[in-house]
Design a protein around this motif. Structure first.
Motif, PDB file in Angstrom:
ATOM      1  N   UNK A  46      15.426 -26.781 -53.748  1.00  0.00           N
ATOM      2  CA  UNK A  46      16.590 -26.468 -52.691  1.00  0.00           C
ATOM      3  C   UNK A  46      17.859 -26.512 -53.270  1.00  0.00           C
ATOM      4  N   UNK A  47      18.236 -27.806 -53.963  1.00  0.00           N
ATOM      5  CA  UNK A  47      19.451 -28.241 -54.407  1.00  0.00           C
ATOM      6  C   UNK A  47      19.898 -27.163 -55.561  1.00  0.00           C
ATOM      7  N   UNK A  48      18.970 -26.667 -56.340  1.00  0.00           N
ATOM      8  CA  UNK A  48      19.390 -25.365 -57.173  1.00  0.00           C
ATOM      9  C   UNK A  48      19.649 -24.229 -56.578  1.00  0.00           C
ATOM     10  N   UNK A  49      18.991 -23.856 -55.558  1.00  0.00           N
ATOM     11  CA  UNK A  49      19.493 -22.724 -54.811  1.00  0.00           C
ATOM     12  C   UNK A  49      20.880 -22.828 -54.087  1.00  0.00           C
ATOM     13  N   UNK A  50      21.204 -24.069 -53.744  1.00  0.00           N
ATOM     14  CA  UNK A  50      22.294 -24.461 -53.013  1.00  0.00           C
ATOM     15  C   UNK A  50      23.552 -24.467 -54.067  1.00  0.00           C
ATOM     16  N   UNK A  51      23.431 -24.458 -55.327  1.00  0.00           N
ATOM     17  CA  UNK A  51      24.291 -24.404 -56.303  1.00  0.00           C
ATOM     18  C   UNK A  51      24.214 -25.337 -57.444  1.00  0.00           C
ATOM     19  N   UNK A  52      23.470 -26.085 -57.458  1.00  0.00           N
ATOM     20  CA  UNK A  52      23.130 -27.044 -58.666  1.00  0.00           C
ATOM     21  C   UNK A  52      22.551 -26.247 -59.725  1.00  0.00           C
ATOM     22  N   UNK A  53      23.070 -25.332 -60.457  1.00  0.00           N
ATOM     23  CA  UNK A  53      22.386 -24.455 -61.310  1.00  0.00           C
ATOM     24  C   UNK A  53      21.732 -25.075 -62.533  1.00  0.00           C
ATOM     25  N   UNK A  54      22.708 -26.188 -62.808  1.00  0.00           N
ATOM     26  CA  UNK A  54      22.288 -26.975 -64.110  1.00  0.00           C
ATOM     27  C   UNK A  54      20.978 -27.919 -63.824  1.00  0.00           C
ATOM     28  N   UNK A  55      20.500 -28.071 -62.589  1.00  0.00           N
ATOM     29  CA  UNK A  55      19.358 -29.251 -62.457  1.00  0.00           C
ATOM     30  C   UNK A  55      18.454 -28.640 -63.004  1.00  0.00           C
ATOM     31  N   UNK A  56      17.491 -27.689 -63.102  1.00  0.00           N
ATOM     32  CA  UNK A  56      16.245 -27.308 -63.606  1.00  0.00           C
ATOM     33  C   UNK A  56      16.079 -27.776 -65.072  1.00  0.00           C
ATOM     34  N   UNK A  57      17.445 -28.205 -65.750  1.00  0.00           N
ATOM     35  CA  UNK A  57      17.055 -28.211 -67.192  1.00  0.00           C
ATOM     36  C   UNK A  57      16.832 -29.631 -67.525  1.00  0.00           C
ATOM     37  N   UNK A  58      17.553 -30.700 -66.858  1.00  0.00           N
ATOM     38  CA  UNK A  58      16.744 -32.048 -66.927  1.00  0.00           C
ATOM     39  C   UNK A  58      15.725 -32.322 -66.240  1.00  0.00           C
ATOM     40  N   UNK A  59      15.300 -31.595 -65.348  1.00  0.00           N
ATOM     41  CA  UNK A  59      13.960 -31.763 -64.672  1.00  0.00           C
ATOM     42  C   UNK A  59      12.737 -31.130 -65.639  1.00  0.00           C
ATOM     43  N   UNK A  60      13.373 -30.007 -66.253  1.00  0.00           N
ATOM     44  CA  UNK A  60      12.351 -29.599 -67.378  1.00  0.00           C
ATOM     45  C   UNK A  60      12.065 -30.560 -68.444  1.00  0.00           C
ATOM     46  N   UNK A  61      12.976 -31.359 -68.868  1.00  0.00           N
ATOM     47  CA  UNK A  61      12.752 -32.375 -69.953  1.00  0.00           C
ATOM     48  C   UNK A  61      11.921 -33.444 -69.355  1.00  0.00           C
ATOM     49  N   UNK A  62      12.084 -33.897 -68.163  1.00  0.00           N
ATOM     50  CA  UNK A  62      11.257 -34.927 -67.416  1.00  0.00           C
ATOM     51  C   UNK A  62       9.820 -34.307 -67.655  1.00  0.00           C
ATOM     52  N   UNK A  63       9.613 -33.076 -67.066  1.00  0.00           N
ATOM     53  CA  UNK A  63       8.071 -32.480 -66.839  1.00  0.00           C
ATOM     54  C   UNK A  63       7.602 -32.530 -68.404  1.00  0.00           C
ATOM     55  N   UNK A  64       8.311 -32.185 -69.415  1.00  0.00           N
ATOM     56  CA  UNK A  64       7.685 -32.346 -70.674  1.00  0.00           C
ATOM     57  C   UNK A  64       6.983 -33.519 -70.842  1.00  0.00           C
ATOM     58  N   UNK A  65       7.815 -34.702 -70.605  1.00  0.00           N
ATOM     59  CA  UNK A  65       7.321 -35.948 -70.829  1.00  0.00           C
ATOM     60  C   UNK A  65       6.113 -36.364 -69.915  1.00  0.00           C
ATOM     61  N   UNK A  66       6.225 -35.658 -68.730  1.00  0.00           N
ATOM     62  CA  UNK A  66       5.032 -35.900 -67.773  1.00  0.00           C
ATOM     63  C   UNK A  66       3.733 -35.268 -68.306  1.00  0.00           C
ATOM     64  N   UNK A  67       3.755 -33.871 -68.822  1.00  0.00           N
ATOM     65  CA  UNK A  67       2.745 -33.445 -69.501  1.00  0.00           C
ATOM     66  C   UNK A  67       2.241 -34.289 -70.852  1.00  0.00           C
ATOM     67  N   UNK A  68       3.097 -34.840 -71.631  1.00  0.00           N
ATOM     68  CA  UNK A  68       2.687 -35.623 -72.633  1.00  0.00           C
ATOM     69  C   UNK A  68       2.124 -36.990 -72.086  1.00  0.00           C
ATOM     70  N   UNK A  69       2.432 -37.361 -71.083  1.00  0.00           N
ATOM     71  CA  UNK A  69       1.653 -38.892 -70.957  1.00  0.00           C
ATOM     72  C   UNK A  69       0.639 -38.676 -70.181  1.00  0.00           C
TER      73      UNK A  69
END
Length: 297
Positions: A46-69
């Motif tokens: 929702x926030x990405x669509x509202x204008x926070x275009x940078x938000x998917x990048x840190x979330x993607x980094x967190x998601x990599x750590x989630x997959x690893x753990x």
């Protein structure tokens, strides 16, 4: 993207909070469930669509750590969460973090090379004890006496010791209960106290109370047994360990009582021996003969 004009700064602040919320959610004990991952992903989209275009990048980094753990442990326990994370990764790539496909591709190769689906199979073995019997030291040149070690994998509690559904802490308590109740029953039997209340309580703990506690836990839904709160903020697993701890305390009191009973018998026998042999020693004492010359003087 939706342009909110002067209110766009609120979207940026919300995006910062969304990062913290996403990390806290996926790395918590509930993060292995798919609904938790999806719930944490909704504000990101929702926030990405509202204008926070940078938000998917840190979330993607967190998601990599989630997959690893999650994927490189007992991944079967977090299967729904990993599936939701894969869908979230696809959404992040569609929102602009297309680079995410490359680390995920190499992580998938590493996962397959390290065992893949077989990593999720939980291997549970019954607790082992040494097969070699304990030896008592030889006394006065005698032959050492061997005492058979108690078998942990036998008795009414044995089926639960190898059950992967029972929490590890509870299985450890069951091992202790199996040994302590066996010890208490043997002590009371040797002391001729088979008809006492302690004997019946120890047998009931071994054959009824402990198995019934585990059976009640196993009837809980598997997805909520260790996370769902039942009473006073305690989960099913916490209540089970609490009940088993109470049973362990009860068995320990029975063993302590048998120690006092056996110790009293030992003290009584010691008093008898002192009275018996002190009298014999006095009767066998040789009188001292005084020479006649010394008497004249």
């Amino acid at each position: 993207m939706i342009d909110l004009g002067p209110l766009s700064w609120m979207v940026q602040v919300g995006a910062a909070f969304a990062i913290a919320f996403f990390a806290q959610s996926v790395f918590s004990s509930r993060g292995r469930h798919g609904r938790t991952v999806i719930r944490a992903m909704i504000p990101v989209v929702v926030l990405t669509l509202l204008g926070a275009a940078w938000l998917p990048h840190p979330i993607a980094g967190i998601l990599i750590g989630y997959f690893g753990s999650r994927a490189f442990g007992h991944w079967g326990e977090a299967r729904s969460g990993l599936l939701a994370a894969a869908l979230s990764a696809a959404a992040l790539m569609a929102l602009g973090a297309s680079w995410l496909m490359f680390p995920l591709f190499f992580m998938a190769l590493g996962w397959l090379a390290s065992g893949g689906p077989s990593r999720g199979r939980r291997r549970v073995r019954a607790p082992k004890v040494e097969d070699k019997p304990a030896e008592l030291p030889a006394q006065a040149g005698g032959t050492p006496v061997q005492v058979a070690a108690p078998a942990v994998g036998e008795g009414p509690l044995a089926p639960y010791l190898a059950d992967g559904r029972v929490p590890a802490q509870a299985r450890a308590q069951l091992v202790a209960l199996n040994l302590r109740t066996q010890e208490a029953l043997a002590l009371l039997k040797d002391q001729g106290l088979e008809g006492t209340e302690g004997f019946f309580v120890a047998r009931a703990i071994r054959e009824e109370y402990a198995p019934e506690a585990v059976q009640a836990y196993l009837k809980l839904p598997r997805s909520l047994a260790d996370t769902g709160v039942i009473q006073d903020g305690k989960t099913g697993a916490a209540l089970l360990t609490e009940q088993l701890e109470l049973l362990l305390d009860g068995v320990q009191e029975i063993i302590a009582g048998s120690l006092q009973s056996g110790g009293q018998a030992l003290l009584t026998h010691g008093r008898f021996l002192r009275e018996r042999f002190a009298k014999v020693e006095q009767d066998l004492r040789v009188p001292v003969m005084v020479p006649v010359a010394d008497k004249v003087k």
